[in-house]
Design a protein around this motif. Sequence first.
Motif, PDB file in Angstrom:
ATOM      1  N   ARG A  20       0.822  -1.199   0.000  1.00  0.00           N
ATOM      2  CA  ARG A  20       0.000   0.000   0.000  1.00  0.00           C
ATOM      3  C   ARG A  20       0.861   1.255   0.000  1.00  0.00           C
ATOM      4  NH1 ARG A  20      -5.172  -1.255   1.846  1.00  0.00           N
ATOM      5  NH2 ARG A  20      -5.711   0.854   1.249  1.00  0.00           N
ATOM      6  N   GLU A  59     -16.886  -3.184   5.219  1.00  0.00           N
ATOM      7  CA  GLU A  59     -15.889  -4.219   4.926  1.00  0.00           C
ATOM      8  C   GLU A  59     -15.478  -4.988   6.178  1.00  0.00           C
ATOM      9  OE1 GLU A  59     -11.731  -3.280   4.495  1.00  0.00           O
ATOM     10  OE2 GLU A  59     -12.225  -1.175   4.163  1.00  0.00           O
ATOM     11  N   ASP A  61     -12.419  -5.425   7.224  1.00  0.00           N
ATOM     12  CA  ASP A  61     -11.321  -4.783   7.942  1.00  0.00           C
ATOM     13  C   ASP A  61     -11.876  -3.630   8.776  1.00  0.00           C
ATOM     14  OD1 ASP A  61      -8.760  -4.387   8.813  1.00  0.00           O
ATOM     15  OD2 ASP A  61      -8.173  -3.110   7.126  1.00  0.00           O
ATOM     16  N   GLU A 133      -9.418   1.962  10.992  1.00  0.00           N
ATOM     17  CA  GLU A 133      -9.943   1.807   9.635  1.00  0.00           C
ATOM     18  C   GLU A 133     -11.282   2.539   9.481  1.00  0.00           C
ATOM     19  OE1 GLU A 133      -8.091   0.546   7.347  1.00  0.00           O
ATOM     20  OE2 GLU A 133      -9.509   0.435   5.681  1.00  0.00           O
ATOM     21  N   ASP A 177      -4.159   1.626   7.213  1.00  0.00           N
ATOM     22  CA  ASP A 177      -3.348   0.810   6.297  1.00  0.00           C
ATOM     23  C   ASP A 177      -3.305   1.357   4.877  1.00  0.00           C
ATOM     24  OD1 ASP A 177      -5.837   0.227   5.269  1.00  0.00           O
ATOM     25  OD2 ASP A 177      -5.862  -1.864   5.912  1.00  0.00           O
ATOM     26  N   SER A 216      -5.577  -3.112   8.791  1.00  0.00           N
ATOM     27  CA  SER A 216      -5.871  -2.395  10.042  1.00  0.00           C
ATOM     28  C   SER A 216      -6.260  -3.340  11.182  1.00  0.00           C
ATOM     29  CB  SER A 216      -6.950  -1.341   9.810  1.00  0.00           C
ATOM     30  OG  SER A 216      -6.428  -0.310   8.987  1.00  0.00           O
ATOM     31  N   ASP A 267      -9.140  -7.600   3.177  1.00  0.00           N
ATOM     32  CA  ASP A 267      -8.229  -6.872   2.283  1.00  0.00           C
ATOM     33  C   ASP A 267      -7.547  -7.805   1.275  1.00  0.00           C
ATOM     34  OD1 ASP A 267      -8.931  -4.542   3.488  1.00  0.00           O
ATOM     35  OD2 ASP A 267      -7.022  -4.148   4.457  1.00  0.00           O
TER      36      ASP A 267
HETATM   37 MG    MG Z   1      -7.765  -2.302   5.290  1.00  0.00          MG
END
Ligand code: MG
Length: 288
Positions: A20, A59, A61, A133, A177, A216, A267
Amino acid sequence: MKRNRFQEIDRVIRTHIEKRGLEGISSGSALEQAVDSLAGSERVIIVTGFLVQACMIGETDGPIGALSLSHALERMGRETMILTDSFSLEMLKRGAKILGLKARIEAIPLEETDAYLERQLMKFSPSHIVAIERPGSAEDGRCYSMNGEDLSHWIPSADHLFESGKAMGIETIAVGDGGNELGMGGYRDYIHRSVANGRKIASRTGADHLIVAGVSNWGAHGLAAAMSLQAERMLMYPADTETDLLSAIVASGAVDGVTKRTERSVDGYSEEENLGIYKKLLKIVVGE
Ligand code: MG
Ligand code: MG
């Protein structure tokens, strides 16, 4: 000795960080400082939940990390409150039930958001606020996905929690992240240069302590692991529970933020890989 194990935790949570573009943000002693700060906490607001616009649901995460941290803090006798938005509310409630958390969990409204957040700060009177996150407002005040989609039509900005919290002397901690999460603002110049869409999506609001991780959830688990080391007692739940949590939040509709599919991954990393990271952290804590 303890410092070496903090560094080991840091190495584990930074797995894949280069994917990332965040490897240039050095972790320094952020983890240790965050944990030192949390040792003096009384009431902690945790804010999380990242909408995946293509699916109109949150999501995988973020929520697991928030639950993990809330669990560790409750084991230390601290009071926590989890704030999110309507897209991640049910998955968090379901996960909290599995862990038997006492934490109140609420969705931040899209209308009159700042007034709502102000009320929570007054009522709950947190000593600390932790963002895990959570979309952060960019320079233009909008919240963006990593691909640059404008999420502000759907989700409230939680930045006011940090802005107002800081003015009230409340400690702020963030886990991110990607560079677009609340609390990463201190590194926005770097994020502009090194992250795809960085100039558009970089968060504008910083945190007192920033934990950067490959995912995260791993960063939040790293906090729970480091808190365990510091308190000299296990504050993390067993590895099986991590599996149960992922199953439960996916059953409530959570999607993988990268694949955008309803599947037990985070992710783009498989359930096995996620569990592997969790187990590594557990091992560091028990000293194996
Ligand atoms: Mg993430
Ligand atoms: Mg992210």
